[in-house]
Motif scaffolding. Structure first.
Motif, short mmCIF file in Angstrom:
data_model
loop_
_atom_site.label_atom_id
_atom_site.label_comp_id
_atom_site.label_asym_id
_atom_site.label_seq_id
_atom_site.Cartn_x
_atom_site.Cartn_y
_atom_site.Cartn_z
N ASN A 220 1.86 -18.73 23.13
CA ASN A 220 0.84 -19.16 24.09
C ASN A 220 0.95 -20.64 24.44
N HIS A 221 2.01 -21.29 23.97
CA HIS A 221 2.24 -22.72 24.22
C HIS A 221 1.01 -23.55 23.83
N MET A 222 0.47 -23.23 22.66
CA MET A 222 -0.70 -23.92 22.15
C MET A 222 -0.31 -24.72 20.91
N SER A 223 -0.94 -25.88 20.71
CA SER A 223 -0.66 -26.69 19.54
C SER A 223 -1.66 -26.44 18.42
N GLU A 224 -2.73 -25.69 18.71
CA GLU A 224 -3.74 -25.42 17.69
C GLU A 224 -4.49 -24.14 18.02
N ALA A 225 -5.05 -23.54 16.97
CA ALA A 225 -5.93 -22.39 17.14
C ALA A 225 -7.36 -22.90 16.97
N LEU A 226 -8.30 -22.12 17.44
CA LEU A 226 -9.71 -22.44 17.24
C LEU A 226 -10.26 -21.41 16.26
#
Length: 184
Positions: free
Chosen positions: A155-161
């Motif tokens: 998902n080209h994300m640097s962090e999860a929530l």
């Protein structure tokens, strides 16, 4: 009755030449990315770090860079105020927690470096030094760590929530939302 057995199944009992010791897991829920929006469980460190006394309804879960969290973190600004996600190996659990704490993490979750590990829990213990760490430190199964990192990359994300800790006792429907890839 079924609920009782589900709750008991989520407590680990070990006999050490005396009465059983009951270890409770810490549960968290991934809110984003949605595709891994499941409930995960962690095993708190045995003899270092603190208890997770604050409830975080929405906090970033940030993989450390380097992944082993054994040296200064290149993504230190992202780690500050977040839960750090490190990978086992390279140095002691205590060292990883100290590095995360020095960079402002509110807690650290250390995923097993065996990314196919779906059932073997590691007891994280201190490294017999005089050092101390005040943030909570928890162990995560390798399959769970692998899937979180994979989803972030895809998902080209640097962090999860995430939301941590979540109360499984008062909300038994959450048992149905545990990760499908991990044996329970």
């Amino acid at each position: 009755m079924l609920l009782f057995f589900a709750i008991v199944a989520h407590l680990v009992s070990a006999v050490h030449l005396g009465p059983p010791i009951i270890v409770e897991y810490v549960y968290f829920e991934v809110l984003e990315p949605y595709e891994i929006g499941y409930v995960y469980r962690c095993l708190p460190a045995k003899n270092f770090g603190s208890y997770l006394m604050t409830k975080y309804d929405a906090v970033a879960l940030v993989p450390t860079d380097p992944v082993d969290s054994c040296s200064s973190l290149r993504n230190r600004y992202s780690i500050a105020g977040s839960v750090a996600l490190a990978t086992r190996g390279g140095c002691s659990f205590m060292s990883k927690a100290i590095v995360a704490e020095q960079h402002g993490a509110v807690a650290i979750i250390i995923a097993d470096n065996d990314e196919d590990n779906e059932s073997y829990w590691i007891d994280m213990i201190g490294d017999e030094t005089e050092r101390d760490v005040t943030i909570p430190a928890m162990f995560l199964l390798g399959t769970d760590g692998r899937e979180i990192k994979r989803a972030l990359k895809n998902n080209h994300m640097s962090e999860a929530l995430i939301s941590i800790p979540i109360n499984m006792t008062n909300n038994p429907r959450l048992f149905l939302r545990e990760t499908p890839w991990t044996l329970r």
